[in-house]
Motif scaffolding. Structure first.
Motif, PDB file in Angstrom:
ATOM      1  N   THR A  26       0.827  -1.210   0.000  1.00  0.00           N
ATOM      2  CA  THR A  26       0.000   0.000   0.000  1.00  0.00           C
ATOM      3  C   THR A  26       0.854   1.249   0.000  1.00  0.00           C
ATOM      4  O   THR A  26       0.600   2.198  -0.753  1.00  0.00           O
ATOM      5  N   THR A  27       1.888   1.276   0.826  1.00  0.00           N
ATOM      6  CA  THR A  27       2.759   2.449   0.939  1.00  0.00           C
ATOM      7  C   THR A  27       3.456   2.768  -0.378  1.00  0.00           C
ATOM      8  O   THR A  27       3.502   3.919  -0.808  1.00  0.00           O
ATOM      9  N   HIS A  28       3.992   1.747  -1.022  1.00  0.00           N
ATOM     10  CA  HIS A  28       4.797   1.969  -2.228  1.00  0.00           C
ATOM     11  C   HIS A  28       3.966   2.074  -3.507  1.00  0.00           C
ATOM     12  O   HIS A  28       4.369   2.780  -4.444  1.00  0.00           O
ATOM     13  N   TYR A  29       2.822   1.379  -3.560  1.00  0.00           N
ATOM     14  CA  TYR A  29       2.128   1.253  -4.840  1.00  0.00           C
ATOM     15  C   TYR A  29       0.692   1.765  -4.862  1.00  0.00           C
ATOM     16  O   TYR A  29       0.140   1.960  -5.942  1.00  0.00           O
ATOM     17  N   ALA A  30       0.093   1.959  -3.704  1.00  0.00           N
ATOM     18  CA  ALA A  30      -1.272   2.490  -3.622  1.00  0.00           C
ATOM     19  C   ALA A  30      -2.220   1.853  -4.628  1.00  0.00           C
ATOM     20  O   ALA A  30      -2.826   2.535  -5.453  1.00  0.00           O
ATOM     21  N   PRO A  31      -2.374   0.529  -4.605  1.00  0.00           N
ATOM     22  CA  PRO A  31      -3.284  -0.119  -5.556  1.00  0.00           C
ATOM     23  C   PRO A  31      -4.741   0.249  -5.268  1.00  0.00           C
ATOM     24  O   PRO A  31      -5.081   0.683  -4.161  1.00  0.00           O
ATOM     25  N   ARG A  32      -5.574   0.034  -6.268  1.00  0.00           N
ATOM     26  CA  ARG A  32      -7.006   0.295  -6.097  1.00  0.00           C
ATOM     27  C   ARG A  32      -7.583  -0.619  -5.020  1.00  0.00           C
ATOM     28  O   ARG A  32      -8.418  -0.221  -4.210  1.00  0.00           O
ATOM     29  N   ALA A  33      -7.125  -1.871  -5.029  1.00  0.00           N
ATOM     30  CA  ALA A  33      -7.595  -2.858  -4.049  1.00  0.00           C
ATOM     31  C   ALA A  33      -6.556  -3.958  -3.912  1.00  0.00           C
ATOM     32  O   ALA A  33      -5.758  -4.199  -4.825  1.00  0.00           O
ATOM     33  N   ILE A  34      -6.575  -4.630  -2.753  1.00  0.00           N
ATOM     34  CA  ILE A  34      -5.793  -5.839  -2.537  1.00  0.00           C
ATOM     35  C   ILE A  34      -6.768  -6.971  -2.287  1.00  0.00           C
ATOM     36  O   ILE A  34      -7.629  -6.886  -1.402  1.00  0.00           O
ATOM     37  N   HIS A  35      -6.647  -8.028  -3.091  1.00  0.00           N
ATOM     38  CA  HIS A  35      -7.507  -9.200  -2.954  1.00  0.00           C
ATOM     39  C   HIS A  35      -6.687 -10.355  -2.392  1.00  0.00           C
ATOM     40  O   HIS A  35      -5.685 -10.761  -2.988  1.00  0.00           O
ATOM     41  N   TRP A 126      10.963  -1.193  -6.502  1.00  0.00           N
ATOM     42  CA  TRP A 126      10.949  -0.784  -7.906  1.00  0.00           C
ATOM     43  C   TRP A 126       9.590  -0.220  -8.279  1.00  0.00           C
ATOM     44  O   TRP A 126       8.559  -0.653  -7.735  1.00  0.00           O
ATOM     45  N   PRO A 127       9.528   0.709  -9.217  1.00  0.00           N
ATOM     46  CA  PRO A 127       8.230   1.167  -9.726  1.00  0.00           C
ATOM     47  C   PRO A 127       7.550   0.041 -10.505  1.00  0.00           C
ATOM     48  O   PRO A 127       8.195  -0.656 -11.284  1.00  0.00           O
ATOM     49  N   LEU A 128       6.271  -0.132 -10.281  1.00  0.00           N
ATOM     50  CA  LEU A 128       5.518  -1.134 -11.027  1.00  0.00           C
ATOM     51  C   LEU A 128       5.006  -0.582 -12.365  1.00  0.00           C
ATOM     52  O   LEU A 128       4.793  -1.345 -13.304  1.00  0.00           O
ATOM     53  N   ILE A 129       4.789   0.717 -12.415  1.00  0.00           N
ATOM     54  CA  ILE A 129       4.332   1.340 -13.658  1.00  0.00           C
ATOM     55  C   ILE A 129       5.266   2.497 -13.989  1.00  0.00           C
ATOM     56  O   ILE A 129       5.554   3.333 -13.129  1.00  0.00           O
ATOM     57  N   GLU A 130       5.748   2.528 -15.222  1.00  0.00           N
ATOM     58  CA  GLU A 130       6.577   3.634 -15.680  1.00  0.00           C
ATOM     59  C   GLU A 130       5.843   4.366 -16.794  1.00  0.00           C
ATOM     60  O   GLU A 130       5.394   3.741 -17.767  1.00  0.00           O
ATOM     61  N   ALA A 131       5.718   5.654 -16.634  1.00  0.00           N
ATOM     62  CA  ALA A 131       5.009   6.472 -17.628  1.00  0.00           C
ATOM     63  C   ALA A 131       5.879   6.628 -18.866  1.00  0.00           C
ATOM     64  O   ALA A 131       6.892   7.325 -18.846  1.00  0.00           O
ATOM     65  N   HIS A 138       4.102  -1.682 -17.735  1.00  0.00           N
ATOM     66  CA  HIS A 138       3.865  -2.443 -16.519  1.00  0.00           C
ATOM     67  C   HIS A 138       5.086  -3.338 -16.316  1.00  0.00           C
ATOM     68  O   HIS A 138       5.290  -4.302 -17.057  1.00  0.00           O
ATOM     69  N   ARG A 139       5.879  -3.035 -15.304  1.00  0.00           N
ATOM     70  CA  ARG A 139       7.174  -3.686 -15.165  1.00  0.00           C
ATOM     71  C   ARG A 139       7.287  -4.432 -13.835  1.00  0.00           C
ATOM     72  O   ARG A 139       6.860  -3.954 -12.789  1.00  0.00           O
ATOM     73  N   PHE A 140       7.886  -5.603 -13.895  1.00  0.00           N
ATOM     74  CA  PHE A 140       8.230  -6.355 -12.695  1.00  0.00           C
ATOM     75  C   PHE A 140       9.752  -6.452 -12.628  1.00  0.00           C
ATOM     76  O   PHE A 140      10.457  -6.082 -13.572  1.00  0.00           O
ATOM     77  N   ALA A 141      10.257  -6.940 -11.518  1.00  0.00           N
ATOM     78  CA  ALA A 141      11.702  -7.001 -11.315  1.00  0.00           C
ATOM     79  C   ALA A 141      12.161  -8.452 -11.246  1.00  0.00           C
ATOM     80  O   ALA A 141      11.527  -9.278 -10.580  1.00  0.00           O
ATOM     81  N   LEU A 142      13.242  -8.767 -11.927  1.00  0.00           N
ATOM     82  CA  LEU A 142      13.841 -10.098 -11.811  1.00  0.00           C
ATOM     83  C   LEU A 142      14.595 -10.160 -10.486  1.00  0.00           C
ATOM     84  O   LEU A 142      15.547  -9.411 -10.265  1.00  0.00           O
ATOM     85  N   LEU A 143      14.164 -11.061  -9.611  1.00  0.00           N
ATOM     86  CA  LEU A 143      14.686 -11.113  -8.245  1.00  0.00           C
ATOM     87  C   LEU A 143      15.447 -12.392  -7.921  1.00  0.00           C
ATOM     88  O   LEU A 143      15.894 -12.569  -6.792  1.00  0.00           O
TER      89      LEU A 143
END
Length: 334
Positions: A26-35, A126-131, A138-143
């Motif tokens: 929530t802090t980093h990404y502020a999604p509309r909802a968490i399911h 990491w940012p999940l969305i880059e403008a 829509h980006r994910f990170a290789l971990l």
């Protein structure tokens, strides 16, 4: 502008780190909802526990009946498995189907949604969305580095992709596509599932076909299979950060509430022992501890709190580098 994507988290059990993970997202990404998709009793209990947590709009779903709209219970789907003695439980396979089929059990789920593993804590993340133009990425990170782990299992996952999807697995020079989180797009999931019908030449539901494929191959990887499908069908929609960007600082270690990290955190917070109270620290408190422990210039991108004791018994040869280098790995304190 408010984010319009949802986060989906399969959760077997609410643990000491669950509050921090949900608040961190929530802090980093502020999604509309968490399911959250969890066993029914766990799902109900989480709603009560989370009332005072600082989380985005939270919805819980019972996993036993999650696919009833498709005509199947969890028991009916898992009954397709016939693996005998296996490293994996039916629940391990089922949670992969929950990720791929989230939109079939959650009304109005966002077209692009993020699946996030329940033990992955974002830190210097990491940012999940880059403008970007013409459209956001829509980006994910290789971990996870690809030079460690169980090569036999990885080979079987690749065989599944080549055989069932009839494409080459996507690869990266350093990272694996088992990143513990993933962007999914419903459009691509639909064609992915259609390919299952085409490959097996049947109209049987994709849920059953995935389980039957496990009988044939022994295992599959939802993240790698989906990423490979998108790489082959719509490469512009597969966007990720290379391993060096965020994977190089992530750590993975066992901690079910009795590990080194949680013990040090309790001491830092002067928290009561597990016997005295249920330990559920906030993200603010956990982040403050991590800053104090690592220093602001050397913060990890993320931490994965493994809860299965099998992580304590791994052979060195199959232990991921993210586990080997962790300061919270008990083997590093002998």
């Amino acid at each position: 502008m408010a984010n319009t994507f949802d986060v989906v988290i399969p959760l077997y059990r609410c643990r000491w780190n669950t509050q921090a993970v949900l608040e961190g997202i929530t802090t980093h990404y502020a999604p509309r909802a968490i399911h959250i998709i969890a066993p029914e009793q766990e799902a109900q209990a989480l709603q009560d526990k989370a009332r005072d947590w600082q989380v985005a709009s939270l919805f819980t779903h019972g996993e036993e009946s999650f696919f009833e709209g498709c005509g199947f219970t969890k028991d009916a789907i898992c009954a397709e498995l016939d693996l005998g003695a296996s490293l994996y439980t039916p629940g391990w396979f089922y949670q992969q189907l929950l990720k791929l089929g989230a939109a079939e059990g959650i009304p109005d789920l966002s077209e692009w949604y993020v699946v996030w593993d329940s033990d992955l804590l974002p830190v210097a993340t990491w940012p999940l969305i880059e403008a970007q133009q013409p459209s956001p990425q829509h980006r994910f990170a290789l971990l996870q580095h690809n030079q460690w782990g169980n090569a036999d299992i990885v080979s079987t996952w690749a065989k599944w992709i080549r055989s069932v999807l009839e494409i080459e697995p996507c690869t990266d020079p350093e990272g694996t596509f088992i990143p513990h989180h993933m962007w999914f797009k419903q459009e691509h999931l639909a064609t992915f599932k259609h390919q299952l019908n085409r490959h097996y030449q049947t109209n049987s539901h994709w849920l059953l076909l995935m389980m039957r494929s496990a009988n044939e191959f022994g295992t599959f990887s939802e993240y790698w299979a989906y990423a490979s499908w998108v790489a082959a069908q719509a490469p512009a929609d597969l966007s990720f950060y290379p391993y060096d960007d965020y994977g190089a600082t992530t750590e993975r270690f066992f901690d079910d509430g009795s590990g080194l990290f949680s013990a040090a955190l309790r001491s830092y917070l002067a928290a009561p022992s597990l016997e005295d109270a249920v330990f559920s620290p906030s993200y603010v408190d956990v982040a403050a501890f991590i800053r104090a422990e690592y220093g602001s210039e050397a913060m990890p991108s993320s931490l994965s709190f493994e809860s299965s004791p099998r992580h304590l018994k791994k052979n060195e040869a199959t232990m991921h580098i993210e586990e080997q280098r962790s300061r919270w790995n008990p083997r590093n304190h002998k």
